[in-house]
Design a protein around this motif. Structure first.
Motif, PDB file in Angstrom:
ATOM      1  N   ALA A   5       0.825  -1.210   0.000  1.00 41.87           N
ATOM      2  CA  ALA A   5       0.000   0.000   0.000  1.00 41.87           C
ATOM      3  C   ALA A   5       0.857   1.256   0.000  1.00 41.87           C
ATOM      4  N   ALA A   6       1.893   1.238   0.809  1.00 47.59           N
ATOM      5  CA  ALA A   6       2.756   2.419   0.847  1.00 47.59           C
ATOM      6  C   ALA A   6       3.488   2.600  -0.458  1.00 47.59           C
ATOM      7  N   ALA A   7       3.942   1.506  -1.016  1.00 49.72           N
ATOM      8  CA  ALA A   7       4.710   1.586  -2.256  1.00 49.72           C
ATOM      9  C   ALA A   7       3.870   2.068  -3.411  1.00 49.72           C
ATOM     10  N   LEU A   8       2.555   1.802  -3.344  1.00 49.47           N
ATOM     11  CA  LEU A   8       1.690   2.125  -4.473  1.00 49.47           C
ATOM     12  C   LEU A   8       0.877   3.400  -4.272  1.00 49.47           C
ATOM     13  N   GLN A  50      -6.350   6.003  -7.996  1.00 49.70           N
ATOM     14  CA  GLN A  50      -6.492   5.579  -6.612  1.00 49.70           C
ATOM     15  C   GLN A  50      -7.453   4.402  -6.472  1.00 49.70           C
ATOM     16  N   LYS A  51      -8.545   4.435  -7.232  1.00 50.27           N
ATOM     17  CA  LYS A  51      -9.574   3.403  -7.076  1.00 50.27           C
ATOM     18  C   LYS A  51      -9.197   2.097  -7.747  1.00 50.27           C
ATOM     19  N   PHE A  52      -8.668   2.182  -8.971  1.00 51.26           N
ATOM     20  CA  PHE A  52      -8.476   0.963  -9.747  1.00 51.26           C
ATOM     21  C   PHE A  52      -7.018   0.492  -9.806  1.00 51.26           C
ATOM     22  N   VAL A  53      -6.077   1.409  -9.993  1.00 56.54           N
ATOM     23  CA  VAL A  53      -4.684   0.981 -10.080  1.00 56.54           C
ATOM     24  C   VAL A  53      -4.146   0.699  -8.678  1.00 56.54           C
ATOM     25  N   HIS A  54      -4.190   1.708  -7.824  1.00 53.76           N
ATOM     26  CA  HIS A  54      -3.723   1.523  -6.447  1.00 53.76           C
ATOM     27  C   HIS A  54      -4.667   0.629  -5.655  1.00 53.76           C
ATOM     28  N   TRP A  58      -2.866  -3.734  -8.512  1.00 53.13           N
ATOM     29  CA  TRP A  58      -1.619  -4.258  -7.940  1.00 53.13           C
ATOM     30  C   TRP A  58      -1.868  -5.199  -6.761  1.00 53.13           C
ATOM     31  N   LYS A  59      -3.114  -5.317  -6.322  1.00 53.53           N
ATOM     32  CA  LYS A  59      -3.444  -6.212  -5.228  1.00 53.53           C
ATOM     33  C   LYS A  59      -4.047  -7.530  -5.708  1.00 53.53           C
ATOM     34  N   ARG A  60      -4.315  -7.642  -6.988  1.00 52.92           N
ATOM     35  CA  ARG A  60      -4.926  -8.856  -7.503  1.00 52.92           C
ATOM     36  C   ARG A  60      -3.951 -10.027  -7.375  1.00 52.92           C
ATOM     37  N   ALA A  62      -3.613 -12.876  -8.963  1.00 54.46           N
ATOM     38  CA  ALA A  62      -3.254 -13.712 -10.116  1.00 54.46           C
ATOM     39  C   ALA A  62      -1.820 -13.488 -10.577  1.00 54.46           C
ATOM     40  N   LEU A  63      -1.255 -12.324 -10.255  1.00 56.84           N
ATOM     41  CA  LEU A  63       0.164 -12.064 -10.496  1.00 56.84           C
ATOM     42  C   LEU A  63       0.760 -11.525  -9.209  1.00 56.84           C
ATOM     43  N   SER A  64       1.935 -11.991  -8.868  1.00 60.15           N
ATOM     44  CA  SER A  64       2.605 -11.482  -7.674  1.00 60.15           C
ATOM     45  C   SER A  64       3.059 -10.040  -7.907  1.00 60.15           C
ATOM     46  N   PRO A  65       3.276  -9.267  -6.837  1.00 62.79           N
ATOM     47  CA  PRO A  65       3.830  -7.922  -7.011  1.00 62.79           C
ATOM     48  C   PRO A  65       5.150  -7.930  -7.779  1.00 62.79           C
ATOM     49  N   ARG A  66       5.965  -8.967  -7.563  1.00 64.68           N
ATOM     50  CA  ARG A  66       7.226  -9.068  -8.302  1.00 64.68           C
ATOM     51  C   ARG A  66       6.951  -9.213  -9.800  1.00 64.68           C
ATOM     52  N   ASP A  67       6.032 -10.080 -10.164  1.00 60.62           N
ATOM     53  CA  ASP A  67       5.705 -10.256 -11.580  1.00 60.62           C
ATOM     54  C   ASP A  67       5.134  -8.981 -12.175  1.00 60.62           C
TER      55      ASP A  67
END
Length: 261
Positions: A5-8, A50-54, A58-60, A62-67
């Motif tokens: 959350a902080a990073a995004l 804020q609503k969709f990207v953050h 990035w929280k979904r 199906a892909l890790s934050p690293r991916d």
């Protein structure tokens, strides 16, 4: 690692990210718009971010934050979008991408999106590395031991390409074999699955639809899952635009449906 959350907080639009926080001298980060500036010009844009990207993308799971970091950096380099690159390089490091892997991603994309795009990424990466005291000892060597080559698969690929294009462009066929598939793809600093993820992301981001079938099949042979492949499209819709994602979607769908479950 910072919390996601902080990073995004300023994902995709704003300068208040991990790189900017660590080193205000990074030129690319300085030019990114702050939330107050975006709000003054396009309040709806800030709201979507804020609503969709953050708030979602990035929280979904199906892909890790690293991916997601790898996919995003690949898309930015492929599209030569340097302004946000320092932020996302910093976020990649925070999300577990190694400096050696970032170095290798840039090198790989020289071949798949053009030499100039890779060179354009160097200043941002250099400043991010310097801000985090990343030295040469953390980067991959120019040459060294390679991953094992699947001789049968490579022979089949080389024969097919040679028969199709050898009479027209022997130099392209030769370089493809000698430089790409018998050298670049065998460099160990980037795992084959991640190298494929970088390639597929760059192809989608630049609209190179004709090349997706081969490289997505290769990516899935290297470990990319059906769910991950589909999620790459959803992620890149935000970073390369909906037309690029939807242009690639039929090809991705065809590859997934034709592969054995």
């Amino acid at each position: 690692m910072r919390t996601l959350a902080a990073a995004l907080f300023s994902i995709c639009l704003f300068a208040d990210g991990p790189v900017a926080a660590r080193d205000g001298s990074i030129e690319g980060a300085k030019t990114m718009s702050k939330p107050v500036d975006v709000r003054a010009v396009a309040p709806a844009l800030e709201g979507y971010a804020q609503k969709f990207v953050h708030g979602d993308l990035w929280k979904r799971p199906a892909l890790s934050p690293r991916d997601r970091s790898i996919v995003t950096v690949a898309a930015l380099i492929a599209r030569d979008q340097k302004v946000e690159l320092p932020y996302y390089l910093g976020l990649s490091l925070d999300n577990g991408v190694k400096p050696s892997e970032i170095s290798e991603i840039i090198t790989h994309l020289a071949f798949y999106t053009g030499w100039a795009n890779a060179i354009d990424a160097i200043p941002a990466a250099k400043e991010v590395f310097e801000s985090r005291n990343i030295g040469p000892d953390q980067l991959p060597p120019a040459s060294g031991p390679q991953l094992p080559l699947d001789e049968a698969a490579e022979k089949q690929r080389a024969t097919r390409v040679g028969e199709q294009f050898g009479q027209i462009t022997p130099s392209l066929v030769q370089f493809t074999t000698d430089v790409l598939f018998r050298d670049l793809w065998l460099r160990p600093a980037l795992a084959p699955r991640d190298r494929s993820l970088v390639t597929v992301s760059a192809l989608i981001a630049t609209g190179q639809v004709a090349q997706i079938t081969y490289h997505l099949n290769r990516a899935m042979d290297n470990g990319l899952t059906r769910e991950e492949a589909g999620e790459v499209l959803g992620h890149l819709a935000f970073y390369a635009g909906w037309p690029s994602a939807f242009s690639a979607a039929p090809v991705v769908k065809d590859v997934i449906e034709k592969r054995p479950r």
